[in-house]
Scaffold this motif. Structure first.
Motif, PDB file in Angstrom:
ATOM      1  N   VAL A  21       0.545  -1.089   0.243  1.00  0.00           N
ATOM      2  CA  VAL A  21      -0.126  -0.068  -0.179  1.00  0.00           C
ATOM      3  C   VAL A  21       1.211   0.949   0.424  1.00  0.00           C
ATOM      4  N   ARG A  22       0.827   2.282  -0.918  1.00  0.00           N
ATOM      5  CA  ARG A  22       1.277   3.728  -1.300  1.00  0.00           C
ATOM      6  C   ARG A  22       0.075   4.624  -0.301  1.00  0.00           C
ATOM      7  N   ILE A  23       1.125   4.982   1.128  1.00  0.00           N
ATOM      8  CA  ILE A  23       0.560   6.385   2.094  1.00  0.00           C
ATOM      9  C   ILE A  23       0.527   7.145   1.504  1.00  0.00           C
ATOM     10  N   VAL A  24      -0.920   7.788   1.200  1.00  0.00           N
ATOM     11  CA  VAL A  24      -1.115   9.106   0.594  1.00  0.00           C
ATOM     12  C   VAL A  24      -1.480  10.248   1.586  1.00  0.00           C
ATOM     13  N   GLU A  25      -1.292   9.935   2.821  1.00  0.00           N
ATOM     14  CA  GLU A  25      -2.222  10.971   3.689  1.00  0.00           C
ATOM     15  C   GLU A  25      -2.333  10.307   5.171  1.00  0.00           C
ATOM     16  N   SER A  26      -1.704  11.501   6.064  1.00  0.00           N
ATOM     17  CA  SER A  26      -1.933  11.316   7.664  1.00  0.00           C
ATOM     18  C   SER A  26      -2.829  11.396   8.164  1.00  0.00           C
ATOM     19  N   ARG A  27      -3.752  10.874   8.906  1.00  0.00           N
ATOM     20  CA  ARG A  27      -4.801  11.368   9.373  1.00  0.00           C
ATOM     21  C   ARG A  27      -4.382  11.145  11.179  1.00  0.00           C
ATOM     22  N   ALA A  28      -5.393  11.750  11.647  1.00  0.00           N
ATOM     23  CA  ALA A  28      -5.169  11.641  13.786  1.00  0.00           C
ATOM     24  C   ALA A  28      -4.258  10.813  14.045  1.00  0.00           C
ATOM     25  N   ASN A  29      -5.086   9.540  13.720  1.00  0.00           N
ATOM     26  CA  ASN A  29      -4.573   7.771  14.013  1.00  0.00           C
ATOM     27  C   ASN A  29      -4.291   6.871  13.197  1.00  0.00           C
ATOM     28  N   SER A  30      -4.520   7.551  11.843  1.00  0.00           N
ATOM     29  CA  SER A  30      -4.687   6.472  11.045  1.00  0.00           C
ATOM     30  C   SER A  30      -3.789   6.686  10.089  1.00  0.00           C
ATOM     31  N   LEU A  31      -2.793   6.114   8.391  1.00  0.00           N
ATOM     32  CA  LEU A  31      -2.659   6.626   7.559  1.00  0.00           C
ATOM     33  C   LEU A  31      -3.851   5.892   6.498  1.00  0.00           C
ATOM     34  N   LYS A  32      -4.041   7.218   5.816  1.00  0.00           N
ATOM     35  CA  LYS A  32      -4.654   6.908   4.313  1.00  0.00           C
ATOM     36  C   LYS A  32      -4.015   6.077   3.824  1.00  0.00           C
ATOM     37  N   GLY A  33      -4.173   4.807   2.253  1.00  0.00           N
ATOM     38  CA  GLY A  33      -3.423   4.115   1.729  1.00  0.00           C
ATOM     39  C   GLY A  33      -4.251   4.139   0.170  1.00  0.00           C
ATOM     40  N   GLU A  34      -2.760   3.631  -0.804  1.00  0.00           N
ATOM     41  CA  GLU A  34      -3.689   3.432  -1.683  1.00  0.00           C
ATOM     42  C   GLU A  34      -3.297   1.948  -1.982  1.00  0.00           C
ATOM     43  N   LEU A  35      -4.246   1.197  -2.480  1.00  0.00           N
ATOM     44  CA  LEU A  35      -2.970  -0.287  -3.140  1.00  0.00           C
ATOM     45  C   LEU A  35      -2.481  -0.264  -4.611  1.00  0.00           C
ATOM     46  N   VAL A  36      -1.295  -0.981  -3.686  1.00  0.00           N
ATOM     47  CA  VAL A  36      -0.512  -1.136  -5.493  1.00  0.00           C
ATOM     48  C   VAL A  36       0.017  -2.538  -5.656  1.00  0.00           C
ATOM     49  N   THR A  37      -0.643  -3.806  -4.622  1.00  0.00           N
ATOM     50  CA  THR A  37      -0.891  -4.810  -5.838  1.00  0.00           C
ATOM     51  C   THR A  37      -1.946  -5.811  -4.736  1.00  0.00           C
ATOM     52  N   GLN A  38      -2.199  -6.801  -4.840  1.00  0.00           N
ATOM     53  CA  GLN A  38      -3.206  -7.336  -4.812  1.00  0.00           C
ATOM     54  C   GLN A  38      -3.306  -8.162  -3.512  1.00  0.00           C
ATOM     55  N   SER A  39      -1.899  -8.584  -3.561  1.00  0.00           N
ATOM     56  CA  SER A  39      -1.496  -9.393  -2.628  1.00  0.00           C
ATOM     57  C   SER A  39       0.494 -10.090  -2.248  1.00  0.00           C
ATOM     58  N   VAL A  40       0.892  -9.592  -1.374  1.00  0.00           N
ATOM     59  CA  VAL A  40       1.684 -10.441  -1.765  1.00  0.00           C
ATOM     60  C   VAL A  40       2.451 -10.920  -1.136  1.00  0.00           C
TER      61      VAL A  40
END
Length: 445
Positions: free
Chosen positions: A424-443
């Motif tokens: 997952v590529r992290i695109v945003e830092s929030r108060a207590n979590s990170l928002k990401g975008e899926l890069v691969t279906q499964s590693v």
């Protein structure tokens, strides 16, 4: 066949209590109990208590009071208290709350089936012994349903450190380590049930010295053996003491790929005088040097810690030493508390720091720790991380999981990735979590 009896378990406190609650539910399963989600449904309510937080016992009595209407509406409802408050209070719980039927300490919950039979027969049941037998050997073999992708596994219990503020040696007893083969067997069973990540638990987990097939094993050797289990992708451990971070455990952070780059290593204070009064048996410089050694082994390590402010006698200069240590070390996450006395501990006899002073110091420390945590999260933006997805998120099409660094990450992803590890590529830092975008279906499948 008679209908199954309903069990509601409410768990307070640490991860070990979560693990213990699971074992207690399994033990009572042999008596026909099935877990339910609310106290209102239950035929038995079991509170698994923690004695670490301030006024822990009074909070338990308050919770028991809230169950009184349920007992009045259902006279056959059984109520039990387990865990560390049960161990500390014993008969006092039944005296103050006569509706309590069962009190069991954390070392005797394997005796719950017999205790349940006794209370169903109209008796009271109390057991807060420190038995010689291994409770894990005596737990009944319950059916093993499939479970979520993460699990706790207790490898060590008790503590011999006797920190002046801590009640654990009195409620959990002396340090005891479980044998290697039993732990490996339990770990394999968890993996067979769908677990991909195991967190090894102990009151002082890095003091683990369990009996192996060729003698005594330390925690590092146990971790390396667990890393050989097919299907187990991640290993963590908590909670540790600085004095038990042995060389091979430090090395494991660098050479064991399945050991995650996250370490919870409490220091409690940055003042040497306060550390001595706490009976911590290390000083601030030794702790800082230890962290430096661990970071040589694993440079991307995210560090977590515990801090107590307002310990009896703490001066402003000594509190400033704690702030200085935090600045020097840098924490990605930390827990901080005002000192509160635990009856029976050495520090409880000492005059406290005024509450308003301790509160103000705590606010300053938490502000600093909060800035460090935020900086650690912000530094993840733009990075690609591995996430073990655990459950659906709040929004449609969203999953939530944990990164290697134990950050909570949410991303849009298909439901079949629950229980899988994906990039997952992290695109945003929030108060207590990170928002990401899926890069691969499964590693990792």
């Amino acid at each position: 066949m008679s209908a199954p009896k309903k069990l509601f378990v409410k768990t307070y406190g640490c991860q070990m209590n979560v693990y213990d609650s699971e074992r207690m539910a399994e033990a009572l399963g042999s008596e026909g109990y099935e877990q339910v989600a609310t106290a209102e449904e239950a035929d038995m309510i079991l509170l698994n208590t923690c004695h670490i937080r301030e006024k822990a016992a009074e909070k338990v009595y308050s919770e028991l009071g809230r169950f009184r209407p349920l007992r009045e509406a259902k006279p056959d409802l059984k109520i039990g208290v387990a865990g560390c408050v049960a161990q500390a209070e014993g008969e006092e719980i039944m005296r103050r709350q006569p509706m309590v039927d069962l009190v069991v300490g954390p070392q005797t919950y394997h005796r719950l089936p017999a205790m349940a039979r006794a209370v169903e027969a109209g008796e009271k049941a109390l057991d807060t012994d420190f038995p010689e037998e291994d409770k894990f050997l005596h737990l009944p073999k319950a059916r093993k349903p499939r479970r979520g992708p993460t699990a706790f596994l207790t490898v060590q219990e008790g503590c011999d450190k006797f920190c002046a503020f801590c009640v654990v040696p009195y409620t959990r007893g002396a340090e005891v380590s479980r044998p290697v083969e039993r732990l490996l067997t339990e770990a394999r069973e968890l993996v067979d049930r769908g677990v991909r990540e195991i967190t090894l638990l102990g009151q002082n987990v890095n003091a683990y010295h369990g009996q192996g097939p060729d003698g005594e094993w330390g925690l590092a050797r146990l971790i390396r053996a667990m890393a050989e289990i097919d299907g187990l992708d991640r290993i963590r451990f908590t909670t540790s003491h600085p004095n038990d971070m042995e060389d091979d455990l430090i090395a494991a952070h660098g050479d064991c790929a399945k050991l995650m780059p996250y370490l919870h290593l409490p220091v409690q204070s940055g003042s040497d005088r306060v550390l001595k009064a706490m009976n911590r048996k290390h000083n601030a410089a030794e702790y800082v040097a230890l962290i430096a050694r661990i970071r040589v082994a694993r440079p991307d390590l995210l560090l977590s810690g515990d801090f107590i402010v307002g310990f009896p006698g703490e001066t402003e200069e000594e509190f400033q030493a704690t702030l200085d240590l935090v600045e020097a070390v840098g924490y990605g996450q930390a827990y901080s508390f005002k000192y509160s006395a635990r009856p029976g501990t050495p520090a409880a006899e000492k005059p406290p720091v005024p509450d308003e002073v301790a509160s103000e110091r705590l606010q300053r420390l938490q502000a600093l720790l909060g800035r460090q945590q935020r900086a650690a999260q912000d530094a993840m933006v733009g990075r690609e991380v591995r996430v073990l997805f655990e459950k659906p998120g709040r929004e449609a099409g969203q999953l939530i999981g944990k990164s290697d660094y134990l950050h909570a990450v949410h991303a849009d992803a298909p439901a079949d990735l629950i229980g899988q590890i994906a990039n997952v590529r992290i695109v945003e830092s929030r108060a207590n979590s990170l928002k990401g975008e899926l890069v691969t279906q499964s590693v990792s499948a």
